[in-house]
Motif scaffolding. Sequence first.
Motif, mmCIF file in Angstrom:
data_model
loop_
_atom_site.group_PDB
_atom_site.id
_atom_site.type_symbol
_atom_site.label_atom_id
_atom_site.label_comp_id
_atom_site.label_asym_id
_atom_site.label_seq_id
_atom_site.Cartn_x
_atom_site.Cartn_y
_atom_site.Cartn_z
ATOM 1 N N ASP A 216 0.814 -1.210 0.000
ATOM 2 C CA ASP A 216 0.000 0.000 0.000
ATOM 3 C C ASP A 216 0.851 1.266 0.000
ATOM 4 O O ASP A 216 0.523 2.248 -0.693
ATOM 5 C CB ASP A 216 -0.927 0.026 1.218
ATOM 6 N N ASP A 218 4.030 1.784 -1.022
ATOM 7 C CA ASP A 218 4.701 2.020 -2.306
ATOM 8 C C ASP A 218 3.698 2.509 -3.345
ATOM 9 O O ASP A 218 4.012 3.374 -4.172
ATOM 10 C CB ASP A 218 5.380 0.737 -2.781
ATOM 11 N N HIS A 219 2.489 1.962 -3.302
ATOM 12 C CA HIS A 219 1.449 2.411 -4.226
ATOM 13 C C HIS A 219 1.104 3.878 -3.958
ATOM 14 O O HIS A 219 0.913 4.666 -4.892
ATOM 15 C CB HIS A 219 0.208 1.545 -4.081
ATOM 16 N N LEU A 220 1.058 4.252 -2.670
ATOM 17 C CA LEU A 220 0.771 5.637 -2.315
ATOM 18 C C LEU A 220 1.850 6.573 -2.842
ATOM 19 O O LEU A 220 1.550 7.630 -3.418
ATOM 20 C CB LEU A 220 0.652 5.772 -0.797
ATOM 21 N N THR A 222 3.880 6.097 -5.357
ATOM 22 C CA THR A 222 3.776 6.162 -6.813
ATOM 23 C C THR A 222 2.645 7.090 -7.249
ATOM 24 O O THR A 222 2.792 7.901 -8.169
ATOM 25 C CB THR A 222 3.550 4.758 -7.395
ATOM 26 N N THR A 223 1.519 6.991 -6.568
ATOM 27 C CA THR A 223 0.366 7.835 -6.894
ATOM 28 C C THR A 223 0.687 9.309 -6.657
ATOM 29 O O THR A 223 0.345 10.179 -7.480
ATOM 30 C CB THR A 223 -0.851 7.426 -6.052
ATOM 31 N N LEU A 224 1.374 9.610 -5.552
ATOM 32 C CA LEU A 224 1.743 10.991 -5.261
ATOM 33 C C LEU A 224 2.718 11.536 -6.309
ATOM 34 O O LEU A 224 2.588 12.683 -6.757
ATOM 35 C CB LEU A 224 2.362 11.076 -3.860
ATOM 36 N N GLU A 225 3.684 10.709 -6.685
ATOM 37 C CA GLU A 225 4.678 11.174 -7.664
ATOM 38 C C GLU A 225 4.037 11.429 -9.013
ATOM 39 O O GLU A 225 4.412 12.371 -9.719
ATOM 40 C CB GLU A 225 5.799 10.149 -7.769
ATOM 41 N N ARG A 226 3.058 10.625 -9.392
ATOM 42 C CA ARG A 226 2.351 10.857 -10.654
ATOM 43 C C ARG A 226 1.571 12.161 -10.610
ATOM 44 O O ARG A 226 1.336 12.793 -11.648
ATOM 45 C CB ARG A 226 1.409 9.691 -10.929
ATOM 46 N N ALA A 227 1.199 12.568 -9.404
ATOM 47 C CA ALA A 227 0.465 13.822 -9.243
ATOM 48 C C ALA A 227 1.408 15.011 -9.042
ATOM 49 O O ALA A 227 0.955 16.142 -8.819
ATOM 50 C CB ALA A 227 -0.488 13.719 -8.062
#
Length: 238
Positions: A216, A218-220, A222-227
């Motif tokens: 969870d 690492d997924h968070l 990744t999601t933040l970096e994409r934003a």
Amino acid sequence: MTGLLLAKAHYPVTTLGPGTRAGVWTQGCTLHCHGCLSRDTWDADPAKAVPVDAVLGWLASLPGPVDGVTISGGEPFQQPAALAALVRGIRDWRAGRPENAAPLDILVYSGYVYSRLSRSAETREILDMCDAVIAGPYVDRLNPEGRHTRSGSLLWKGSANQRIVPLSPLGRERYGPVETGRGAENEDAGPRMQVSVDEGPEGRRVYYIGIPRRGDMDHLVTTLERAGVRAGDVSWRP
């Protein structure tokens, strides 16, 4: 005056036990479980010790509601004298609350297995003052993506090997059904994460409170970096 190596105190906490809670995280842990979310609490810095009375004063000042106090870490049982003083003080505070106040339970997380905690007279004394303990090391491979295992609910537990051990009538009422799997209907209420943003002398820090499933965090990130938001240093990586 007893000093507690304190990493953080936060209110309200809604992810580490039933209801709305106060959370106290101790500092210092030599267990170093692989995949631990709280690596930032491993090192013990005696310079950051605070009087137990100060923590108890903070608890007494909370506006409410307070359905319980969760003590985690770090490893709380690696400073047994301070932990005993803290739990004893919480019990005294609880006893002095108004008669119409909601019951308040004391939950302690430990990376030690319950059989080890119960063997020592020093730690048994602490357990006797608590309502429940969640005991056992975090085992990353036993933290699946789902919330259930054959052994029952993972609510409030990081991995399936950990045990929720009720230690009092209130503890059996609140935690017994979850450990036996009869409280699985409460899974919709957790486990989940909450976010706390603190401003300190070192700048702004974001704390994630709760028990994520494996992957969870690492997924968070990744999601933040994409934003376009860079996470920077994180406590769950070496």
